[in-house]
Motif scaffolding. Structure first.
Motif, PDB file in Angstrom:
ATOM      1  N   THR A 332       0.844  -1.345   0.054  1.00 26.13           N
ATOM      2  CA  THR A 332       0.083  -0.035   0.092  1.00 26.13           C
ATOM      3  C   THR A 332       0.747   1.256  -0.239  1.00 26.13           C
ATOM      4  O   THR A 332       0.401   2.304  -0.219  1.00 26.13           O
ATOM      5  CB  THR A 332      -0.726   0.089   1.341  1.00 26.13           C
ATOM      6  OG1 THR A 332      -0.115   0.051   2.364  1.00 26.13           O
ATOM      7  CG2 THR A 332      -1.993  -1.096   1.227  1.00 26.13           C
ATOM      8  N   SER A 333       2.083   1.070   0.148  1.00 28.04           N
ATOM      9  CA  SER A 333       2.976   2.144   0.229  1.00 28.04           C
ATOM     10  C   SER A 333       4.538   1.675  -0.006  1.00 28.04           C
ATOM     11  O   SER A 333       4.882   0.562   0.304  1.00 28.04           O
ATOM     12  CB  SER A 333       3.107   2.904   1.626  1.00 28.04           C
ATOM     13  OG  SER A 333       4.085   4.013   1.818  1.00 28.04           O
ATOM     14  N   ASN A 334       5.348   2.638  -0.493  1.00 25.53           N
ATOM     15  CA  ASN A 334       6.680   2.357  -0.701  1.00 25.53           C
ATOM     16  C   ASN A 334       7.587   2.698   0.386  1.00 25.53           C
ATOM     17  O   ASN A 334       8.767   2.531   0.356  1.00 25.53           O
ATOM     18  CB  ASN A 334       7.361   2.826  -2.196  1.00 25.53           C
ATOM     19  CG  ASN A 334       7.539   4.306  -1.941  1.00 25.53           C
ATOM     20  OD1 ASN A 334       7.097   5.053  -1.160  1.00 25.53           O
ATOM     21  ND2 ASN A 334       8.385   4.985  -2.859  1.00 25.53           N
ATOM     22  N   ILE A 335       6.972   3.248   1.620  1.00 25.84           N
ATOM     23  CA  ILE A 335       7.674   3.729   2.777  1.00 25.84           C
ATOM     24  C   ILE A 335       8.723   2.538   3.304  1.00 25.84           C
ATOM     25  O   ILE A 335       8.067   1.647   3.572  1.00 25.84           O
ATOM     26  CB  ILE A 335       6.768   4.166   3.709  1.00 25.84           C
ATOM     27  CG1 ILE A 335       6.322   5.555   3.190  1.00 25.84           C
ATOM     28  CG2 ILE A 335       7.806   4.556   4.872  1.00 25.84           C
ATOM     29  CD1 ILE A 335       5.044   6.097   4.203  1.00 25.84           C
ATOM     30  N   CYS A 336       9.936   2.825   3.197  1.00 25.53           N
ATOM     31  CA  CYS A 336      11.042   1.892   3.890  1.00 25.53           C
ATOM     32  C   CYS A 336      11.667   2.451   5.049  1.00 25.53           C
ATOM     33  O   CYS A 336      12.445   1.776   5.781  1.00 25.53           O
ATOM     34  CB  CYS A 336      11.865   1.540   2.650  1.00 25.53           C
ATOM     35  SG  CYS A 336      12.941   0.169   3.279  1.00 25.53           S
ATOM     36  N   THR A 337      11.549   3.557   5.571  1.00 26.73           N
ATOM     37  CA  THR A 337      12.240   4.113   6.361  1.00 26.73           C
ATOM     38  C   THR A 337      11.404   5.096   7.082  1.00 26.73           C
ATOM     39  O   THR A 337      10.233   5.380   6.970  1.00 26.73           O
ATOM     40  CB  THR A 337      13.513   5.112   5.716  1.00 26.73           C
ATOM     41  OG1 THR A 337      14.405   5.340   7.069  1.00 26.73           O
ATOM     42  CG2 THR A 337      13.114   6.208   5.047  1.00 26.73           C
ATOM     43  N   ALA A 338      11.944   5.811   8.243  1.00 30.74           N
ATOM     44  CA  ALA A 338      11.224   6.633   8.991  1.00 30.74           C
ATOM     45  C   ALA A 338      12.220   7.862   9.338  1.00 30.74           C
ATOM     46  O   ALA A 338      13.335   8.022   8.535  1.00 30.74           O
ATOM     47  CB  ALA A 338      10.815   5.959  10.356  1.00 30.74           C
ATOM     48  N   GLN A 339      11.776   8.719  10.359  1.00 30.70           N
ATOM     49  CA  GLN A 339      12.898   9.474  10.912  1.00 30.70           C
ATOM     50  C   GLN A 339      12.871   9.475  12.520  1.00 30.70           C
ATOM     51  O   GLN A 339      12.820  10.295  13.273  1.00 30.70           O
ATOM     52  CB  GLN A 339      12.157  10.912  10.637  1.00 30.70           C
ATOM     53  CG  GLN A 339      11.791  11.334   8.928  1.00 30.70           C
ATOM     54  CD  GLN A 339      13.250  11.756   8.569  1.00 30.70           C
ATOM     55  OE1 GLN A 339      14.334  11.523   8.810  1.00 30.70           O
ATOM     56  NE2 GLN A 339      12.905  12.732   7.412  1.00 30.70           N
ATOM     57  N   ALA A 340      13.659   8.149  12.596  1.00 30.33           N
ATOM     58  CA  ALA A 340      13.464   7.663  13.992  1.00 30.33           C
ATOM     59  C   ALA A 340      14.357   8.749  14.858  1.00 30.33           C
ATOM     60  O   ALA A 340      13.883   8.955  15.864  1.00 30.33           O
ATOM     61  CB  ALA A 340      14.134   6.449  14.268  1.00 30.33           C
ATOM     62  N   LEU A 341      15.630   9.031  14.406  1.00 30.12           N
ATOM     63  CA  LEU A 341      16.398  10.026  15.296  1.00 30.12           C
ATOM     64  C   LEU A 341      15.626  11.341  15.741  1.00 30.12           C
ATOM     65  O   LEU A 341      15.539  11.747  16.751  1.00 30.12           O
ATOM     66  CB  LEU A 341      17.726  10.228  14.571  1.00 30.12           C
ATOM     67  CG  LEU A 341      18.611  11.231  15.475  1.00 30.12           C
ATOM     68  CD1 LEU A 341      19.420  10.316  16.450  1.00 30.12           C
ATOM     69  CD2 LEU A 341      19.797  11.566  14.573  1.00 30.12           C
ATOM     70  N   LEU A 342      14.761  11.819  14.650  1.00 31.46           N
ATOM     71  CA  LEU A 342      14.141  13.139  14.846  1.00 31.46           C
ATOM     72  C   LEU A 342      12.832  13.075  15.610  1.00 31.46           C
ATOM     73  O   LEU A 342      12.717  13.715  16.604  1.00 31.46           O
ATOM     74  CB  LEU A 342      13.832  13.628  13.533  1.00 31.46           C
ATOM     75  CG  LEU A 342      15.146  14.269  12.689  1.00 31.46           C
ATOM     76  CD1 LEU A 342      16.184  14.711  13.583  1.00 31.46           C
ATOM     77  CD2 LEU A 342      15.816  13.084  11.929  1.00 31.46           C
TER      78      LEU A 342
END
Length: 963
Positions: A332-342
């Motif tokens: 449903t999405s190509n998201i493979c990462t996040a902004q964990a540190l932030l």
């Protein structure tokens, strides 16, 4: 004498940045070469990298010392002008508490960790991300939140796609309020085009009810500061079964009634103003929250609560984690990462201030805004009557005069149309700032009595928030947000969580395809320089000349390295880069009358983001098979390219291959696709094996994304940030992402793919320094040593584990895959068992079951020394001997150190130890473990339990075990 000269040269080489970045000394390199039958790195490289793809030496400068490079960057930084920003639009000045700055943002124990796919050694950052989710859920009033997305604009695009998937409406139309931030609208427009979504932009109060749409995007407060009565809008939309997404501001929600309380389905926004610098656009953690009914459709990562094998509470990534790798073109999405540190910075900001502290900050911002609004209104200006922190002032023909006066005062206002100005206040604003702004608008002739207006407010005069719009429910009631308010307590909490996390400060993280190399301290220093950190992404270009020069130099270096003609810095993740590259291909084909081309060929071994990105770009995926050696089956490729020649749009191929080999037929593959009218997208995930020895743009590809967080030293941050700029050949250059608010190009380009014109610009100095300090020789040597280390490891392990794929001359590229399937067949031990047992030996696991199920993919990178590589090899060999004990029946198949790994301190003190191996074998399996033991925080975590009993909020504080 000659030997002394060579020794001196070796010593000097090891004292350069190249010598510091590359792990093995020259002596160690010679020993590793000799073990493989080579005398020089050049000889080894010639035997490994196919001659057909080899390129000339990089036409770049020699490497600079750390001092030289930092001084050069400092000179560029001084060319940036750090004005006081009142531009707003979702970006604010903020104060990062020093205890968080020093102990998290500037701490390699936090920024060098990998994504928490191995949760037993990632409990610290998982807890911090769980705090982030709880903070978002509380403030938005929603039931589920994820662990962050890339930025607010792309989060809004994801919300639109989620509404489309979840709505029962047959309409393909989506309503966007006309007061949504313009950069958000820009990204939504880009995303909508190839999803076949028609946008309707208008005033939701007067136009929404009559529109047949599947969903609605609102902004609360709006981009011009107004706080609309969105409860009535939401009620109307829900009655018509329209999905409702609301973009909002966490600081405003401290005071405002939550969208969740008013019936929203999705709430999103940016957590930037919770302690994260503006950084000319990023990186910042977007938040994304939904109602419970959407929990299994929410994009991105969710941290969930589970239990370990002892029944103790433990955290892990839940449900749709790595969805795109599992479901591929059906994702449903190509998201493979996040902004964990932030996200972690934002969560700790909330923990440190607590509910009362946040309320004090929010009330102070709003009070100062009210003082400014009343002072301007009293003197004849017309402002919006409802607001939290943002005023839009009608100034008519005075616009430019006032704007220029502001610049003379080193202040940036927002230009709106040709007769209005915008002012957004923040936590750094002071009464003195209000007086200065009053002077800017009226000149020096009339003094402002702040205390008089403040007394009027205190006496009960109405502010910009109506009583009916005020939040009445408590937030952040969990004990975590009410305990750590002294610096001592906060410092200890941060350290306690850090101690639960494995990062590069502990040892090698040998993840294949993820390239966990050194993130040098010198590269990280400029990230927090004010000249880079404290600049608004839409600041006037004449104030950011240093940034622009640095970006232009970085683009030029990346063009030289890749062989492409132009590079765009806008995509702020690898998956975003894939998407932008495919859009460039589609737009180019449309420009030459071939917009009907929509077939995308993708090898079966590809990263899961490839097919997911292709579908997002409106393509149909056709899988190309691989042969028994892991290479693309050229005949199958030719056959499918010919079959789909009329509609062939692109091939997405990773090089070196996802299987870790240099495919000799790569030029033939590219030529075949071109022959049948397609374009070649080369995934840059494995660029660490190409820099200085081959160039994608010369091999035959038309576009690539570059993972700056892999090959070019930006740290992974425990799961983000990342950067995924794309390089293109000349014919695709007119179709790179542009930006409506802050144009990158004058007369060309397509819509934006990120909220900021240059993505996460504040981390670009890391890559700039990496390239400048290594220079052409160091960049090439880094690649050669990465290949050396991988092949050395493959040779040493080959007698114990089958190496699955090899290229020419029996060589691998910069990573190798060892096959665990025969071991599973003979013993029942799986790749996961080996991964967990490696924790007991003091290592993070390699990549599990990707790209082939039942395997481990190992990448040592060039930064690891021979000593560390040997230590890892010894650990895997020792584990193989442990497996033999299972195979021989000396240890039961279900009661052995591998099946019960990892082992914790609780195991060490267990009074009922009844296992067929000793405690010493469990926790000290090697001598190095005795001198530098890393203790997993939990025993093996039950993944199935976590998904069946889904909880993504903070448990009771008593269930946290400190230590």
């Amino acid at each position: 004498m000659a030997d002394e000269k060579q020794t001196l040269q070796a010593l000097l080489q090891n004292d350069t940045f190249t010598g510091r970045h590359i792990g093995p000394t020259q002596g160690e390199q010679l020993a590793m070469l000799e073990a493989q039958g080579f005398k020089t790195l050049e000889e080894m490289t010639d035997q490994t990298v196919p001659a057909v793809i080899r390129s000339m030496a990089l036409a770049m400068e020699k490497g600079q010392s750390e001092d030289q490079a930092l001084n050069s960057l400092r000179h560029l930084a001084t060319q940036n002008k750090v004005n006081k920003s009142y531009i707003g639009m979702g970006y604010y000045n903020t104060r990062i508490p020093n205890v968080i700055l020093r102990n998290l943002l500037e701490n390699p124990g936090w920024y060098t960790a990998y994504t928490p796919y191995q949760p037993e050694i990632a409990q610290g950052r998982l807890e911090a991300l769980l705090n982030f989710q709880q903070m978002v859920m509380d403030l938005t009033g929603m039931e589920v939140a994820n662990a962050s997305l890339l930025d607010e604009a792309t989060a809004a695009a994801e919300a639109m796609a989620l509404c489309r998937r979840s709505s029962r409406s047959k309409s393909n139309r989506f309503f966007v309020a006309d007061d949504v931030h313009p950069q958000t609208l820009d990204v939504i427009k880009t995303r909508a085009e190839y999803l076949d979504i028609e946008l309707v932009i208008g005033n939701p109060i007067t136009e929404l009810e009559s529109q047949e749409v599947f969903g609605v995007q609102l902004q609360y407060p709006g981009t011009y500061g107004d706080i609309k009565e969105i409860e009535a809008i939401i009620s109307t939309a829900r009655a018509q079964k329209k999905m409702i997404a609301v973009a909002t501001d966490l600081m405003a929600l401290v005071l405002l009634k939550s969208p969740g309380a008013m019936g929203a389905d999705i709430v999103l926004g940016s957590s930037q103003r919770f302690g994260v610098p503006m950084g000319f656009g990023g990186p910042h953690a977007a938040f994304f929250a939904t109602s419970a009914k959407l929990k299994r459709s929410i994009p991105g990562r969710i941290i969930g609560v589970s239990i370990d094998s002892r029944g103790n509470q433990a955290l892990r990534m839940a449900m749709q984690t790595r969805e795109q790798h599992i479901r591929r073109e059906k994702a449903t999405s190509n998201i493979c990462t996040a902004q964990a540190l932030l996200a972690n910075i934002a969560s700790f900001y909330a923990v440190y201030h607590g509910p009362e502290g946040l309320k004090a900050i929010a009330e102070r911002i709003h009070r100062l805004t009210t003082i400014l609004e009343k002072s301007l209104t009293d003197t004849g200006f017309c402002c919006n009557e409802s607001y939290f922190d943002t005023l839009t002032i009608k100034v008519g023909s005075q616009q430019q005069a006032i704007y220029q006066r502001a610049l003379a005062h080193h202040c940036n206002l927002r230009l709106i149309g040709n007769d209005r100005l915008g002012i957004s206040l923040d936590e750094t604003s002071t009464p003195e700032d209000i007086i200065e702004l009053f002077d800017i608008f009226l000149g020096k002739g009339k003094a402002l009595d702040v205390s008089f207006i403040d007394e009027r407010i205190t006496a009960g005069e109405e502010t910009g928030i109506k009583h009916s719009q005020r939040r009445t429910d408590p937030v952040l009631t969990h004990p975590t947000f009410n305990r750590y308010h002294s610096e001592t307590e906060m410092m200890r909490y941060l350290k306690r969580l850090e101690n639960k996390d494995y990062s590069l400060v502990h040892g090698m993280i040998p993840l294949g395809s993820c390239t966990m190399k050194l993130n040098a301290a010198a590269e990280m220093i400029p990230v927090t320089w004010p000249e880079f950190a404290n600049i608004h992404p839409y600041a006037p270009r004449d104030q950011v000349q240093g940034y622009m020069t640095m970006i232009q130099q970085l683009q030029a270096d990346l063009e030289t390295i890749t062989g492409y003609d132009r590079v765009s810095m806008q995509p702020n993740s690898g998956a975003s880069g894939e998407y932008a590259g495919l859009l460039a291909i589609r737009k180019y084909q449309e420009s030459i009358g071939e917009g009907h081309r929509h077939i995308c060929l993708i090898p079966s071994s590809a990263h899961g983001t490839n097919p997911a990105s292709a579908v997002m770009a409106g393509m149909k995926v056709v899988i190309v098979e691989c042969d028994e050696h892991g290479n693309v089956n050229v005949e199958d490729l030719r056959s499918k390219a010919e079959e789909h020649c009329t509609d062939l749009s692109a091939l997405m191929v990773t090089y070196p291959s996802t299987h870790g080999v240099y495919e000799e037929a790569i030029k033939t593959i590219c030529a075949t696709v071109h022959k049948y009218g397609g374009q070649v997208y080369m995934d840059g995930a494995n660029m660490n094996a190409l820099v200085g020895v081959a160039k994608p743009g010369e091999i035959g590809s038309d576009v690539s994304h570059l993972n700056l967080h892999k090959t070019f030293a930006i740290p992974h941050g425990g799961g983000g940030p990342g950067m995924g700029p794309i390089g293109v050949k000349r014919h695709l250059a007119p179709f790179l992402p542009n930006h409506q608010v802050s144009p990158v190009y004058q007369d060309e380009g397509i819509g934006a793919v990120s909220a900021a014109p240059f993505g996460s610009a504040s981390i670009l100095p890391i890559t700039w320094l990496y390239i400048k300090m290594l220079g052409h020789e160091g960049l090439t040597r880094s690649t050669e040593v990465a290949i050396l280390n991988a092949n050395y490891m493959a040779e040493k392990l080959a007698d114990h584990y089958p190496v699955l794929y090899r290229g020419q001359n029996n060589r691998v590229a910069h990573e190798c895959i060892i096959d665990i399937r025969p071991i599973k067949e003979s013993s029942g031990i799986t790749e996961e068992d080996i991964a967990k047992r490696l924790m007991d030996y003091g290592f993070h696991a390699p990549t599990m079951s990707f790209p082939v199920a039942g395997t481990l993919m190992i990448e040592p990178t060039e930064s690891e020394s021979k000593v560390e590589i040997d230590r890892f090899i010894d650990a895997l060999i020792a584990i193989r001997e442990e497996i033999r004990k299972v195979e021989k029946g000396e240890w039961p198949a279900d009661q052995n150190p591998l099946k019960l790994a990892p082992h914790t301190m609780e195991d060490l003190v267990d009074p009922e130890w009844n296992r067929p191996y000793s405690r010493e074998e469990a926790v000290f399996p090697s001598d190095t473990c005795r001198t530098a033991k890393f203790w997993p925080a939990t025993n093996r975590i039950d993944n199935v339990y976590g998904d069946r009993n889904f909880v993504c909020s903070c448990p009771d504080i008593e269930s946290y075990r400190e230590g």
